[in-house]
Design an enzyme around this catalytic site. Structure first.
Site, mmCIF file in Angstrom:
data_model
loop_
_atom_site.group_PDB
_atom_site.id
_atom_site.type_symbol
_atom_site.label_atom_id
_atom_site.label_comp_id
_atom_site.label_asym_id
_atom_site.label_seq_id
_atom_site.Cartn_x
_atom_site.Cartn_y
_atom_site.Cartn_z
ATOM 1 N N ASP A 102 0.877 -1.158 0.000
ATOM 2 C CA ASP A 102 0.000 0.000 0.000
ATOM 3 C C ASP A 102 0.922 1.216 0.000
ATOM 4 O OD1 ASP A 102 -2.393 1.563 0.526
ATOM 5 O OD2 ASP A 102 -3.189 -0.229 1.499
ATOM 6 N N ASP A 204 -3.083 4.802 -2.208
ATOM 7 C CA ASP A 204 -4.113 5.288 -1.312
ATOM 8 C C ASP A 204 -4.607 6.683 -1.744
ATOM 9 O OD1 ASP A 204 -5.241 4.781 1.502
ATOM 10 O OD2 ASP A 204 -4.364 6.770 1.761
ATOM 11 N N GLU A 261 -6.805 3.843 -5.476
ATOM 12 C CA GLU A 261 -8.028 4.009 -4.696
ATOM 13 C C GLU A 261 -8.588 5.377 -5.080
ATOM 14 O OE1 GLU A 261 -9.707 4.361 -0.139
ATOM 15 O OE2 GLU A 261 -7.913 5.415 -0.748
ATOM 16 N N HIS A 326 -11.244 -2.611 3.812
ATOM 17 C CA HIS A 326 -11.052 -2.354 5.238
ATOM 18 C C HIS A 326 -11.712 -1.060 5.714
ATOM 19 C CE1 HIS A 326 -8.231 0.044 3.085
ATOM 20 N NE2 HIS A 326 -7.905 0.706 4.176
ATOM 21 N N ASP A 327 -12.329 -0.318 4.814
ATOM 22 C CA ASP A 327 -12.947 0.949 5.208
ATOM 23 C C ASP A 327 -14.464 0.855 5.312
ATOM 24 O OD1 ASP A 327 -10.553 2.384 5.313
ATOM 25 O OD2 ASP A 327 -10.607 2.797 3.162
HETATM 26 C C1 GLC Z 1 -7.693 5.452 2.502
HETATM 27 C C2 GLC Z 1 -7.560 4.209 3.346
HETATM 28 C C3 GLC Z 1 -8.091 4.483 4.715
HETATM 29 C C4 GLC Z 1 -7.301 5.599 5.326
HETATM 30 C C5 GLC Z 1 -7.282 6.825 4.432
HETATM 31 C C6 GLC Z 1 -6.227 7.787 4.857
HETATM 32 O O1 GLC Z 1 -9.003 5.781 2.237
HETATM 33 O O2 GLC Z 1 -8.175 3.133 2.708
HETATM 34 O O3 GLC Z 1 -8.047 3.351 5.531
HETATM 35 O O4 GLC Z 1 -7.831 5.964 6.567
HETATM 36 O O5 GLC Z 1 -7.000 6.504 3.096
HETATM 37 O O6 GLC Z 1 -4.969 7.282 4.537
#
Ligand code: GLC
Length: 535
Positions: A102, A204, A261, A326-327
């Site tokens: 990641d 991310d 993402e 995971h979110d």
């Molecule tokens: C992304 C991740 C999340 C995190 C955020 C800040 O959305 O998936 O878990 O809190 O970025 O890094």
């Protein structure tokens, strides 16, 4: 034609997402770690996936559980050492499993040496502009930008009497990607891992890394989902330019994947997600579109999401398929109300693994793990702490993997960092392995078929039944090979009459035996049946 028939791992394979804190604890501290992942590689190989993506394992004060990085070249002691990571790479590679890290480019931790230096003074500070600092009187923020995790995105720093920007927690200051020195340093950190042999990165919040240069306000918006209207803090032209630079860097290495993402939720925005694929060869290899996550067990809605997602993919690009992460809530909890959740999880598995696109399986999804109820005192996620009881945070979908019926579901000898879901006694890997009709075995079989059959991993997709009446049907075709997929999203029998006359036989069904001949012009699809047919 998509390619010459070659299996390209990130296009045609299946990717398994591991949240390392919750996967397997090798040292009894209650937290999953890298040696734990190594110990479970046989399991991952048995499931049959081609790659693992692991949520961040870098050095971190863990304000956001690893998404706040204080050193991009170190492994956090909670997870192990750099040596452990190298061992993971070679052990995974020896089993033919690729490893995706990641990479968090929008922000660092407030304890990253860059930020410590940036914060230390305003003038003659070469790192001041590595982050986004702005004047405003204390109490009056520079503009109306909001943190994605609630509240203003600006934090006043008394030392230099300026505000710094944080799109997430205040302990996650945003980097200034317009600064070429910072960019160079960051790209060097990325290359550090490429040189070590990692196979790619999930980037991310990549569509948020650049903000409006004039710091203009976002449209006024009240409520939690303010990011629906955030033109000034998302999808800026410079973000696209940086993504293209990134691709050039990655292209120096072979067989690397980049996955973006693209946070546009809810309910997903396929056009924007796909825009980061560029022309299909110059930007990211894959991007996430989260629309499928918000279909709430409605076959027609699934159909529309899929159609729209594919419509935006550039000719040379490739889609990804994701239903959990995971979110968000675990997928099985989103499959409507009432009974039959487990049957639905099998239909969903068949959907994910037979659509056109690279499937991402979130750990535990393959055994139908449910969200856990997290009591107030057990909350770890800062977002849950902040918004309790209106929003209880993301911990519910991050609880320990359920391996067996032993203490703590076999996840740890110690005391688990998040509670184990109480259903682990019936719902765990070991028991599901023994049950031929289990969700695990459906995943395993479908992953195998996905790998063995070109139409399933590389073929074109064409709809046949568009979800009306709760049934979705489509074909996947590779040259002269064709597979038909029919999915019943309902608890009733369905009379199927498809005007295709060739003789078909069952390649896979949740209900019928393999090899059984089937007349597409008239047959009964059983409740929650998922069926794959070959000629
Ligand atoms: C992304 C991740 C999340 C995190 C955020 C800040 O959305 O998936 O878990 O809190 O970025 O890094």
């Amino acid at each position: 034609m998509i390619n010459q028939g070659k299996f390209i791992w990130w296009k045609h394979g299946v990717i398994y997402h591991i949240y390392p804190l919750s996967f397997y604890d090798s040292n009894g501290d209650g937290k999953g770690d890298i040696p734990g992942i190594i110990q479970k590689l046989d399991y991952i190989a048995e499931l049959g996936v081609d790659a693992i993506w692991i949520s961040p394992v870098y050095l971190s004060p863990m304000m956001d559980f690893g998404y706040d990085v204080s050193n991009y070249r170190e492994i956090d002691p909670v997870f192990g050492t750099l040596e452990d990571f190298k061992n993971l790479l070679s052990a995974a590679h020896s089993k033919g499993i690729k490893v995706i890290m990641d990479m968090i480019m929008n922000h660092t931790s407030h304890l990253h040496p860059w930020f410590i230096e940036s914060r230390s003074s305003k003038l003659n500070n070469p790192k001041r502009n590595w982050y986004i600092w702005e004047n405003a009187d204390k109490g009056l923020k520079p503009n109306n930008w909001k943190s994605a995790l609630g509240g203003s995105a600006w934090e006043y720093d008394t030392l230099t009497r300026q505000y710094y920007l944080h799109t997430f927690l205040k302990e996650q200051p945003d980097l200034n990607w317009r600064n070429s020195h910072m960019r160079k340093a960051f790209f060097d950190d990325i290359e550090f891992w490429l040189k070590m042999g990692v196979d790619g990165f999930r980037f991310d919040a990549i569509n948020m890394i650049v903000k409006d240069n004039h710091l203009r306000n976002n449209p006024p918006f009240f409520g939690f989902f303010h990011y629906k209207k955030t033109w000034a803090t998302r999808n800026q032209p410079v973000s696209y330019a940086i993504v293209r630079m990134l691709r050039k860097l990655l292209n120096k290495y072979e067989n690397i994947v980049s996955i973006g993402e693209i946070y546009t939720l809810p309910p997903g925005s396929p056009a924007i997600s796909a825009s980061y694929l560029g022309n299909g060869t110059d930007s990211l290899h894959l991007t996430f579109d989260f629309s499928l996550i918000f279909c709430w067990w409605n076959a027609q809605r699934y159909y529309k999401c899929i159609r729209d997602w594919y419509k935006h993919i550039p000719v040379k690009g490739w889609p990804s398929i994701v239903m959990s992460n995971h979110d968000l809530s675990r997928s099985i909890n989103r499959f409507g109300t009432g009974l039959h959740k487990k049957e639905k999880a099998k239909v969903a598995a068949a959907l994910m693994l037979t659509l056109k696109g690279t499937p991402f399986i979130y750990y535990g999804e393959e055994i139908g793990m449910f969200n856990s109820k997290i009591g107030k005192s057990q909350i770890k996620d800062p977002v849950g702490k902040k918004f309790w009881p209106f929003y209880r945070g993301r911990d519910k979908a991050r609880t320990p993997m359920q391996w067996n019926t032993q203490k703590n579901a076999g996840f740890t000898e110690g005391s688990p960092w998040l509670p184990v879901h109480p259903d682990f006694i019936e719902n765990n890997v070991e028991s599901q392995k023994e049950n031929p009709g289990s969700i695990f075995n459906v995943y395993k079989t479908l992953i195998k078929l996905h790998k063995e059959h070109k139409p399933l991993h590389a073929g074109e997709w064409k709809p046949i039944l568009r979800g009306k009446d709760g049934v979705l049907a489509y074909s996947r075709t590779w040259e002269h090979e064709k597979i038909i997929v029919i999915l019943n999203f309902t608890s009733g029998n369905k009379n199927i009459k498809i005007k295709i006359s060739t003789q078909w036989k069952v390649l896979f069904s949740t209900h019928k035996p393999k090899g059984e001949p089937l007349n597409l012009r008239d047959f009964v699809l059983l409740p929650f049946e998922a069926i794959l047919l070959e000629r």
